[in-house]
Design a protein around this motif. Structure first.
Motif, short mmCIF file in Angstrom:
data_model
loop_
_atom_site.label_atom_id
_atom_site.label_comp_id
_atom_site.label_asym_id
_atom_site.label_seq_id
_atom_site.Cartn_x
_atom_site.Cartn_y
_atom_site.Cartn_z
N SER A 1 34.44 48.84 29.43
CA SER A 1 35.54 48.93 28.48
C SER A 1 36.81 48.31 29.06
O SER A 1 37.27 47.28 28.64
N ARG A 2 37.39 48.99 30.05
CA ARG A 2 38.57 48.47 30.75
C ARG A 2 38.61 49.10 32.13
O ARG A 2 38.34 50.28 32.29
N ASN A 3 38.92 48.26 33.09
CA ASN A 3 38.92 48.75 34.46
C ASN A 3 39.47 47.69 35.40
O ASN A 3 39.58 46.53 35.03
N LEU A 4 39.78 48.11 36.62
CA LEU A 4 40.18 47.20 37.68
C LEU A 4 38.95 46.77 38.47
O LEU A 4 38.06 47.59 38.73
N ARG A 5 38.91 45.51 38.83
CA ARG A 5 37.81 44.97 39.63
C ARG A 5 38.36 43.97 40.63
O ARG A 5 39.36 43.31 40.37
N ASP A 6 37.68 43.86 41.76
CA ASP A 6 37.98 42.78 42.70
C ASP A 6 37.10 41.60 42.32
O ASP A 6 35.89 41.75 42.15
N ILE A 7 37.73 40.44 42.16
CA ILE A 7 37.02 39.21 41.79
C ILE A 7 37.29 38.18 42.88
O ILE A 7 38.43 38.00 43.32
N GLU A 8 36.22 37.51 43.31
CA GLU A 8 36.40 36.46 44.31
C GLU A 8 36.56 35.12 43.60
O GLU A 8 35.74 34.75 42.75
N TYR B 1 42.42 43.17 36.19
CA TYR B 1 42.27 44.18 35.14
C TYR B 1 41.49 43.53 34.00
O TYR B 1 41.92 42.52 33.44
N ALA B 2 40.34 44.09 33.67
CA ALA B 2 39.51 43.56 32.60
C ALA B 2 39.57 44.48 31.39
O ALA B 2 39.45 45.70 31.53
N ARG B 3 39.76 43.89 30.24
CA ARG B 3 39.80 44.64 28.97
C ARG B 3 38.74 44.04 28.06
O ARG B 3 38.86 42.90 27.61
N VAL B 4 37.66 44.80 27.83
CA VAL B 4 36.49 44.29 27.13
C VAL B 4 36.52 44.74 25.67
O VAL B 4 36.01 45.80 25.33
N SER B 5 37.11 43.96 24.83
CA SER B 5 37.13 44.05 23.37
C SER B 5 38.37 43.30 22.92
O SER B 5 39.37 43.26 23.63
#
Length: 152
Positions: free
Chosen positions: A28-35, A45-49
């Motif tokens: 849904s929405r959350n913080l992630r580490d992206i390389e 911060y990803a927001r899925v919708s």
């Protein structure tokens, strides 16, 4: 602090949410580490919708992202505004313009499906079209998006 944004734009049923989930592992929405392709790891911060579908105005999303204290964000926009509230939930370009006025750098935009929308962003080469997302495996589309976004 300048926020770097990665945006998926597409009409309904163009696998926007599915692809962002594949790229980030967020439901849904959350913080992630992206390389990044450069080897640098960033907090995203990803927001899925689609923001319009969740009745999130540009100003509300700016505040939401600021609360996360991250440097990068990935999110989804519908090409057209909400027919129920076209002023508060405008088309994708109006969101991009609002984010630009807030100091965000729109790093990359992916337009999914055959929608004719042509987002205007300052960065040259930032917009790519992915018309075949419905006719190829999701992991193949995700790999193309990862490459476009400059993520490992």
């Amino acid at each position: 602090m300048t926020l770097t944004a990665y945006v998926l734009i597409g009409s309904p049923r163009t696998r926007k949410s599915t692809l962002l989930r594949c790229l980030t592992g967020c439901y849904s929405r959350n913080l992630r580490d992206i390389e990044l392709a450069s080897g640098q790891t960033v907090r995203l911060y990803a927001r899925v919708s689609a923001l319009q579908d969740t009745r999130t105005t540009p100003q509300d999303f700016i505040a939401e992202v600021q609360r996360q204290r991250c440097t990068h964000a990935a999110f989804i926009l519908s090409p057209q505004g909400s027919p129920l509230d076209p002023q508060g939930l405008p088309d994708a370009q109006a969101y991009l313009d609002a984010f630009g006025r807030a100091g965000w750098r729109i790093e990359r935009v992916a337009v999914l499906g055959a929608d004719p929308v042509k987002p205007q962003v300052p960065a040259r080469g930032a917009v790519a079209r992915f018309p075949n997302v419905l006719h190829q495996p999701v992991n193949a589309s995700a790999a193309l998006l990862r490459q476009h976004f400059g993520w490992r």
